[in-house]
Write a protein that holds these residues in place. Structure first.
Motif, PDB file in Angstrom:
ATOM      1  N   VAL A 149      -6.300  -4.505  -5.258  1.00  9.83           N
ATOM      2  CA  VAL A 149      -5.630  -4.581  -4.005  1.00  9.83           C
ATOM      3  C   VAL A 149      -6.206  -3.457  -3.188  1.00  9.83           C
ATOM      4  O   VAL A 149      -6.264  -2.372  -3.689  1.00  9.83           O
ATOM      5  N   LEU A 150      -6.782  -3.833  -1.867  1.00 15.75           N
ATOM      6  CA  LEU A 150      -7.377  -2.512  -1.046  1.00 15.75           C
ATOM      7  C   LEU A 150      -6.152  -2.624   0.057  1.00 15.75           C
ATOM      8  O   LEU A 150      -5.911  -3.464   0.589  1.00 15.75           O
ATOM      9  N   ILE A 151      -5.511  -1.403   0.144  1.00 11.84           N
ATOM     10  CA  ILE A 151      -4.550  -1.031   1.305  1.00 11.84           C
ATOM     11  C   ILE A 151      -5.100  -0.320   2.280  1.00 11.84           C
ATOM     12  O   ILE A 151      -5.664   0.744   2.393  1.00 11.84           O
ATOM     13  N   MET A 152      -5.007  -1.158   3.439  1.00 12.56           N
ATOM     14  CA  MET A 152      -5.519  -0.221   4.644  1.00 12.56           C
ATOM     15  C   MET A 152      -4.324   0.440   5.383  1.00 12.56           C
ATOM     16  O   MET A 152      -3.460  -0.132   5.573  1.00 12.56           O
ATOM     17  N   LYS A 153      -4.460   1.636   5.588  1.00 13.09           N
ATOM     18  CA  LYS A 153      -3.465   2.511   6.113  1.00 13.09           C
ATOM     19  C   LYS A 153      -3.408   2.453   7.643  1.00 13.09           C
ATOM     20  O   LYS A 153      -4.341   2.231   8.257  1.00 13.09           O
TER      21      LYS A 153
END
Length: 105
Positions: A101-105
């Motif tokens: 999972v790549l979480i973009m802030k």
């Protein structure tokens, strides 16, 4: 060539690959979650995903070792909330699956 096109369209915010890389790594987090075989209920499973919010963008991808089974089960991320992701499948997988999972802030 594509990255240079993106850098130019970004309004000169990024002057080099290095400034773009710095931006990406400071504005995102990567985690792994496990979809456990026993936790599927009515073809859905909700897992803890630290740093996920209801509104940030996430990129979901099965880990290489889980790719084939993830595809066979036709899994997709169907919802997100504070610190959680919900996955839905068409066919319940018969093994635990790892998901990046790549979480973009």
């Amino acid at each position: 060539a594509k990255i240079f096109s993106f850098l130019r369209r970004a309004g000169n915010k990024f002057h080099s690959y290095s400034s773009f890389y710095t931006y990406l790594t400071s504005s995102s987090s990567a985690i792994q979650v496990t979809l456990t075989t026993a936790w599927w209920s009515s073809n859905t499973q909700t897992v803890t995903a630290t740093w996920v919010t209801a509104s940030n963008n996430v990129v979901i991808s099965p880990a290489p070792s889980s790719f084939s089974d993830y595809g066979k089960a036709m899994i997709y991320c169907s919802a997100q909330a504070s610190n959680s992701l919900t996955f839905t499948c068409s066919n319940t997988p018969t093994s635990n699956l790892t998901v990046n999972v790549l979480i973009m802030k």
